[in-house]
Design an enzyme around this catalytic site. Structure first.
Site, PDB file in Angstrom:
ATOM      1  N   TRP A   1      18.957 -48.995  15.576  1.00  0.00           N
ATOM      2  CA  TRP A   1      18.553 -49.690  16.928  1.00  0.00           C
ATOM      3  C   TRP A   1      19.823 -50.261  17.712  1.00  0.00           C
ATOM      4  O   TRP A   1      20.666 -50.100  17.359  1.00  0.00           O
ATOM      5  CB  TRP A   1      17.639 -51.027  16.119  1.00  0.00           C
ATOM      6  CG  TRP A   1      16.779 -51.659  16.956  1.00  0.00           C
ATOM      7  CD1 TRP A   1      16.853 -53.004  17.820  1.00  0.00           C
ATOM      8  CD2 TRP A   1      15.360 -51.032  17.394  1.00  0.00           C
ATOM      9  NE1 TRP A   1      15.729 -52.861  18.399  1.00  0.00           N
ATOM     10  CE2 TRP A   1      14.874 -52.052  18.120  1.00  0.00           C
ATOM     11  CE3 TRP A   1      14.783 -49.916  17.009  1.00  0.00           C
ATOM     12  CZ2 TRP A   1      13.793 -51.839  18.964  1.00  0.00           C
ATOM     13  CZ3 TRP A   1      13.620 -49.757  17.316  1.00  0.00           C
ATOM     14  CH2 TRP A   1      12.968 -50.507  18.556  1.00  0.00           C
TER      15      TRP A   1
ATOM     16  N   ASP B   1      20.670 -56.379  26.430  1.00  0.00           N
ATOM     17  CA  ASP B   1      19.916 -57.556  26.830  1.00  0.00           C
ATOM     18  C   ASP B   1      18.605 -57.721  26.180  1.00  0.00           C
ATOM     19  O   ASP B   1      18.346 -57.014  25.065  1.00  0.00           O
ATOM     20  CB  ASP B   1      19.664 -57.275  28.499  1.00  0.00           C
ATOM     21  CG  ASP B   1      18.705 -56.121  28.548  1.00  0.00           C
ATOM     22  OD1 ASP B   1      18.264 -55.167  27.713  1.00  0.00           O
ATOM     23  OD2 ASP B   1      18.554 -55.820  29.688  1.00  0.00           O
TER      24      ASP B   1
ATOM     25  N   GLU C   1      16.812 -54.404  25.030  1.00  0.00           N
ATOM     26  CA  GLU C   1      17.666 -53.525  24.138  1.00  0.00           C
ATOM     27  C   GLU C   1      18.293 -52.480  25.209  1.00  0.00           C
ATOM     28  O   GLU C   1      18.343 -51.279  24.832  1.00  0.00           O
ATOM     29  CB  GLU C   1      17.010 -53.132  22.965  1.00  0.00           C
ATOM     30  CG  GLU C   1      16.486 -54.170  22.050  1.00  0.00           C
ATOM     31  CD  GLU C   1      15.504 -54.303  21.325  1.00  0.00           C
ATOM     32  OE1 GLU C   1      14.427 -53.503  21.837  1.00  0.00           O
ATOM     33  OE2 GLU C   1      15.403 -55.217  20.564  1.00  0.00           O
TER      34      GLU C   1
ATOM     35  N   GLU D   1       1.742 -56.048  24.411  1.00  0.00           N
ATOM     36  CA  GLU D   1       3.078 -56.128  24.887  1.00  0.00           C
ATOM     37  C   GLU D   1       3.017 -56.111  26.443  1.00  0.00           C
ATOM     38  O   GLU D   1       3.461 -57.064  27.293  1.00  0.00           O
ATOM     39  CB  GLU D   1       3.934 -55.201  24.277  1.00  0.00           C
ATOM     40  CG  GLU D   1       5.321 -55.252  24.787  1.00  0.00           C
ATOM     41  CD  GLU D   1       6.410 -54.352  23.943  1.00  0.00           C
ATOM     42  OE1 GLU D   1       7.393 -55.030  23.214  1.00  0.00           O
ATOM     43  OE2 GLU D   1       6.147 -53.311  23.929  1.00  0.00           O
TER      44      GLU D   1
END
Length: 398
Positions: free
Chosen positions: A104, A154, A157, A342
């Site tokens: 990740w 940030d 990502e 989202e």
């Protein structure tokens, strides 16, 4: 509103962690410090002190358990040894509080600052400390005071090579909050104070677009000191506004948090007012808010949680009609079951990029608990605006 609160409470892990999304393939089984902090802020405002306590205690355990890792990183950096992003603390953890086993974009400092900010808000709101958080707070402060000026990913990502203003704003707020919690030693408080001053100076010098030194100075200026210098919402702001990263001219909707709630610049400071105005001018369309103009994630849709941040800024500035517009838009994006996504895909910035993400990770994350947390926060802000002004004992409005 009741569905948002019930959903968050129902999905909270027995460990105290809030899952980012229970079904979305890339988020399932993970909790982000940033997302969870805003989720906890939402439920704390609506009376679920126990749920927020549990989340903050989980964060403190997770971070405190990594005190040795932080000490090693700080010692190595102090000796001038290189420290890579891959060695830093992660931005997300499994619900049991361990590092994930999936690659990740993990090195993100903002979540640690955001957690400290949310912990302070919750503790002060309910008039008591969350038990057992001291080690986690002190570990987070040591980490942030040592590495706040290091480039990292940030909120989205992305761009590990940059120093992001929204990240700096979160760290600034978190370190101020940690000092206010009263658990730091003298040297730790002094280090936090130096970092706060350093962040404010750096952002004023390199993170404000088109600003003179007089315009950009005064992070955390009082309303009296910063009055009379608002921005025009019809066009480009008259003052410099915060930028996506240091040395950039672009804006990003995450910058809204640097005004409300983080207070890097006050809402009535020229830079604070200009930032909100410029984000709204460039990124807000019919109640929804894009992340940034070059966004291609799921085609670059409008984000529900970002409408919450823009509404929050309007509410704190007393602009009730504008705040209500964003709250209503958020509610209108709910599924028939009441779940908030989202982002929404009806007006995409890059529609040709949607399918690749559908193929990679499936449908847009729904529900996203951060969206529900932001809805609770903005709904609470609207409730505060709707309250009549309190009268003092002489019958004069306060």
């Amino acid at each position: 509103m009741s569905h948002s609160l019930d959903l968050i409470q129902r999905l909270q892990s027995p460990s105290g962690a809030y899952p980012a999304s229970p079904t979305f393939s890339a988020y399932r089984g993970y909790s982000w410090l940033r997302d969870g902090a805003f989720i906890a802020e939402g439920v704390s405002r609506h009376g679920d002190a126990a749920g927020a306590d549990a989340f903050h205690a989980w964060c403190a355990r997770v971070i405190g358990d990594r005190a040795g890792q932080v000490d090693s990183l700080v010692s190595r950096a102090g000796r001038g040894e290189p420290v890579s992003p891959a060695e830093m603390l992660p931005t997300r953890f499994t619900l049991d509080g361990v590092d994930g086993d999936v690659d990740w974009w993990d090195f993100q400092l903002d979540g640690y600052g955001t957690w400290l900010w949310a912990l302070r808000e919750h503790s002060f709101r309910h008039g008591r400390a969350v038990p057992g958080v001291e080690k986690g707070v002190r570990t987070a402060v040591r980490y942030l005071t040592s590495f706040w000026d290091m480039p990292c990913y940030d909120w989205w990502e992305e761009h590990v090579e940059q120093r992001h203003v929204a990240t700096l704003g979160a760290v600034h707020a978190g370190l101020r909050a940690a000092v206010a919690l009263g658990v730091l030693s003298g040297p730790e408080s002094e280090a936090a104070g130096r970092a706060v001053e350093g962040i404010a100076a750096l952002v004023a010098a390199e993170g404000v677009s088109g600003a003179t030194s007089a315009t950009a100075s005064g992070a955390e200026a009082s309303g009296a000191e910063a009055s009379g210098a608002g921005a025009s919402e019809a066009g480009a702001p008259k003052s410099g506004y915060l930028t996506k990263w240091l040395g950039s001219e672009a804006v990003d909707a995450s910058l809204l948090a640097c005004v409300e709630p983080f207070g890097l610049y006050a809402a009535d400071h020229p830079v604070g007012a200009a930032t909100v105005a410029e984000v709204e001018r460039q990124l807000a369309v019919d109640g929804g808010v894009y992340r940034y103009l070059a966004d291609t994630f799921y085609g670059g849709g409008r984000w529900v949680l970002l409408a919450g941040f823009l509404g929050w800024n309007h509410a704190r500035a007393g602009r009730r009609t504008e705040a209500r517009r964003y709250l209503d838009w958020m509610a209108a994006q709910a599924t028939p079951e009441g779940d908030l996504p989202e982002q929404v895909s009806d007006r995409l910035l890059a529609p040709d990029r949607l399918q690749e993400w559908l193929d990679r990770w499936g449908s847009v994350a729904t529900p996203l608990l951060w969206s529900h947390g932001m809805y609770l926060i903005l709904a609470d802000e609207m409730d505060e605006l709707d309250k009549p002004d309190e009268l003092n004992e002489l019958g004069v409005r306060a």
